[in-house]
Design a protein around this motif. Structure first.
Motif, short mmCIF file in Angstrom:
data_model
loop_
_atom_site.label_atom_id
_atom_site.label_comp_id
_atom_site.label_asym_id
_atom_site.label_seq_id
_atom_site.Cartn_x
_atom_site.Cartn_y
_atom_site.Cartn_z
N ASP A 96 -6.38 1.06 4.46
CA ASP A 96 -7.57 1.92 3.94
C ASP A 96 -6.68 3.15 3.56
O ASP A 96 -7.02 3.62 2.44
CB ASP A 96 -8.82 2.08 4.85
N ARG A 97 -6.08 4.08 4.17
CA ARG A 97 -5.40 5.29 4.16
C ARG A 97 -4.29 5.25 2.85
O ARG A 97 -4.48 5.87 2.19
CB ARG A 97 -5.04 6.00 5.41
N ALA A 98 -3.72 4.09 2.87
CA ALA A 98 -2.53 3.78 2.01
C ALA A 98 -3.42 3.60 0.51
O ALA A 98 -2.88 4.12 -0.42
CB ALA A 98 -1.97 2.30 2.27
N THR A 99 -4.45 2.69 0.53
CA THR A 99 -5.01 2.82 -0.77
C THR A 99 -5.71 4.08 -1.10
O THR A 99 -5.48 4.24 -2.49
CB THR A 99 -6.49 1.80 -0.64
N ARG A 100 -6.07 4.90 -0.33
CA ARG A 100 -6.62 6.23 -0.63
C ARG A 100 -6.00 7.20 -1.15
O ARG A 100 -6.12 7.94 -2.11
CB ARG A 100 -7.34 6.88 0.61
N TYR A 101 -4.31 7.16 -0.81
CA TYR A 101 -3.37 7.99 -1.47
C TYR A 101 -2.65 7.46 -2.34
O TYR A 101 -1.63 8.06 -2.87
CB TYR A 101 -2.93 8.55 0.12
N SER A 102 -2.71 5.99 -2.77
CA SER A 102 -1.69 5.54 -3.66
C SER A 102 -2.43 5.75 -5.40
O SER A 102 -3.67 6.07 -5.33
CB SER A 102 -1.70 4.08 -3.68
N ASP A 103 -1.29 6.12 -6.02
CA ASP A 103 -1.94 6.40 -7.39
C ASP A 103 -0.70 5.71 -8.33
O ASP A 103 0.28 5.01 -7.78
CB ASP A 103 -2.06 7.73 -7.67
N ASP A 104 -1.03 6.07 -9.72
CA ASP A 104 0.02 5.62 -10.65
C ASP A 104 1.54 6.19 -10.35
O ASP A 104 2.54 5.39 -11.02
CB ASP A 104 -0.31 5.83 -12.04
N ASP A 105 1.68 7.14 -9.55
CA ASP A 105 2.77 7.83 -9.38
C ASP A 105 3.50 7.33 -8.04
O ASP A 105 4.69 7.75 -7.98
CB ASP A 105 2.92 9.21 -9.74
N LEU A 106 2.93 7.28 -7.15
CA LEU A 106 3.14 6.86 -5.87
C LEU A 106 2.48 5.60 -5.03
O LEU A 106 1.33 5.71 -5.01
CB LEU A 106 3.10 8.07 -4.87
N THR A 107 3.23 4.77 -4.75
CA THR A 107 2.66 3.46 -3.97
C THR A 107 2.86 3.79 -2.61
O THR A 107 3.86 4.23 -2.19
CB THR A 107 3.59 2.34 -4.49
N ILE A 108 1.62 3.50 -1.88
CA ILE A 108 1.85 3.43 -0.47
C ILE A 108 1.86 2.08 0.33
O ILE A 108 0.78 1.59 -0.25
CB ILE A 108 0.76 4.64 0.31
N VAL A 109 2.77 1.75 0.87
CA VAL A 109 2.95 0.63 1.44
C VAL A 109 2.39 0.73 2.97
O VAL A 109 3.14 1.16 3.63
CB VAL A 109 4.53 0.07 1.24
N PRO A 110 1.48 -0.24 3.25
CA PRO A 110 1.03 -0.35 4.57
C PRO A 110 2.04 -0.99 5.44
O PRO A 110 2.51 -2.04 5.15
CB PRO A 110 -0.36 -1.06 4.54
N GLY A 111 2.32 -0.56 6.67
CA GLY A 111 3.40 -1.07 7.56
C GLY A 111 2.95 -0.99 9.05
O GLY A 111 1.95 0.08 9.17
N ARG A 112 3.60 -1.83 9.79
CA ARG A 112 3.35 -1.46 11.48
C ARG A 112 4.46 -1.36 12.08
O ARG A 112 5.34 -2.40 11.93
CB ARG A 112 2.19 -2.67 11.89
N GLU A 113 4.74 -0.52 12.80
CA GLU A 113 5.81 -0.44 13.60
C GLU A 113 5.34 -0.80 15.10
O GLU A 113 4.80 -0.08 15.61
CB GLU A 113 6.40 1.09 14.12
N ASP B 259 12.43 -2.07 -10.99
CA ASP B 259 11.08 -1.45 -11.00
C ASP B 259 10.24 -2.19 -10.17
O ASP B 259 10.12 -3.49 -10.29
CB ASP B 259 10.43 -1.47 -12.23
N LEU B 260 9.47 -1.82 -9.11
CA LEU B 260 8.81 -2.33 -7.97
C LEU B 260 7.35 -1.77 -8.19
O LEU B 260 7.14 -0.70 -7.60
CB LEU B 260 9.21 -2.24 -6.67
N PRO B 261 6.32 -2.14 -8.96
CA PRO B 261 5.26 -1.57 -9.41
C PRO B 261 3.98 -1.33 -8.21
O PRO B 261 3.31 -0.66 -8.64
CB PRO B 261 4.71 -2.52 -10.67
N ASP B 262 4.48 -2.09 -7.45
CA ASP B 262 3.15 -2.19 -6.35
C ASP B 262 3.58 -2.46 -4.89
O ASP B 262 4.86 -2.81 -4.68
CB ASP B 262 2.06 -3.03 -6.74
N ALA B 263 2.68 -2.22 -3.99
CA ALA B 263 3.27 -2.61 -2.44
C ALA B 263 3.67 -3.88 -2.24
O ALA B 263 4.69 -4.01 -1.63
CB ALA B 263 1.93 -2.20 -1.89
N ASP B 264 3.10 -4.95 -3.17
CA ASP B 264 3.77 -6.31 -2.79
C ASP B 264 4.86 -6.73 -3.50
O ASP B 264 5.81 -7.31 -2.93
CB ASP B 264 2.66 -7.31 -3.53
N ALA B 265 5.31 -6.00 -4.29
CA ALA B 265 6.54 -6.07 -4.93
C ALA B 265 7.53 -5.39 -3.98
O ALA B 265 8.78 -5.92 -3.91
CB ALA B 265 6.62 -5.39 -6.34
N VAL B 266 7.25 -4.16 -3.32
CA VAL B 266 8.10 -3.89 -2.52
C VAL B 266 8.50 -4.44 -1.52
O VAL B 266 9.57 -4.57 -0.89
CB VAL B 266 7.53 -2.20 -2.05
#
Length: 254
Positions: free
Chosen positions: A45-62, A178-185
């Motif tokens: 939820d937080r990753a979605t909130r702060y992602s935009d066209d210029d910065l992708t936020i990728v959810p991860g779990r340590e 180019d990695l356009p979204d979280a899935d691509a990363v």
């Protein structure tokens, strides 16, 4: 020479407007956001909130495997379902395999919280990348991590491992596409795509790293452990009702 197309700061613990602004100012294209003791839905939820066209936020779990005194950290990307902390190493790896997650090794051989060289060797076939530059670590520690990656022929990754906003963008993993979204990363890590590990230099970089290193003293105290186990119902304990008992058989605390 032009820089590779996508710069990923592969592990940060903080995320807010200041972090986003800092990442963009540093030319970062994606952040892997993996805060401690936070369940996957909250991270997403937080990753979605702060992602935009210029910065992708990728959810991860340590994920913390093992008990508090003998824990091993694993960074998982691309999880489809939550995985708790304080389960066995094999239990965590089996769940990552089931979900086809990318499995990264943060800060190898650091203190008592990281996979050791023999452990990495034993599980190399199940590991997608090793952190070869961590902005908070000392030069000899990063050099040791690079040697492990080289000897095992495993891809590296770089990160700020930022617990403080000012450290974001001090190190990154630069992919040659180019990695356009979280899935691509996630796919890029899972598939071992070509990349370069890059970090800043100079006195400012070193000072920010030392400040982060000092911050570890707080992160790894028994004070934090005591806080974690106050109620036994913390978000990422296997006993939390959200996991519906699915991890009871691999929990290290009964």
């Amino acid at each position: 020479m032009s820089r590779p197309r996508t710069r990923v700061d592969t592990h940060v613990k903080v995320l807010d407007e200041r972090v986003v602004a800092r990442a963009k100012d540093r030319g970062i294209d994606a952040l892997v956001y993996a805060p401690h003791f936070t369940r996957l839905p909250t991270i997403r939820d937080r990753a979605t909130r702060y992602s935009d066209d210029d910065l992708t936020i990728v959810p991860g779990r340590e994920v913390f495997t093992g008990d508090w005194g003998n824990r091993r950290h694993l960074l998982a990307l691309g999880l489809s379902e939550p995985v708790p902390d304080y389960i066995t190493f094999e239990g965590a790896m089996a769940e990552f395999d089931r979900q086809d997650a990318a499995v990264l090794v943060p800060h190898p051989e650091f203190a008592t919280v990281s996979l050791t060289r023999p452990e990495i060797t034993a599980h190399a076939a199940r590991i997608d990348a090793i952190e070869t530059y961590d902005a908070k670590l000392l030069p000899h520690q990063n050099a040791r991590a690079q040697r492990i990656a080289d000897e095992l022929d495993l891809p590296g990754f770089g990160s700020s491992y930022a617990h403080l906003p000012s450290t974001v963008g001090e190190a990154w993993t630069a992919f040659e596409e180019d990695l356009p979204d979280a899935d691509a990363v996630v796919d890029a890590f899972r598939e071992g795509r070509p990349r370069t590990v890059v970090h800043r230099s100079g006195i400012g970089h070193r000072i920010r790293g030392l400040v982060e290193f000092a911050h570890i003293a707080y992160e790894n105290t028994w004070v934090k452990a005591d806080r974690l186990f106050l109620s036994g119902d913390e978000p990422t304990l296997p006993s939390n009702v959200a996991y519906e008992g699915r991890f009871d058989d691999v929990s290290v605390y009964r």
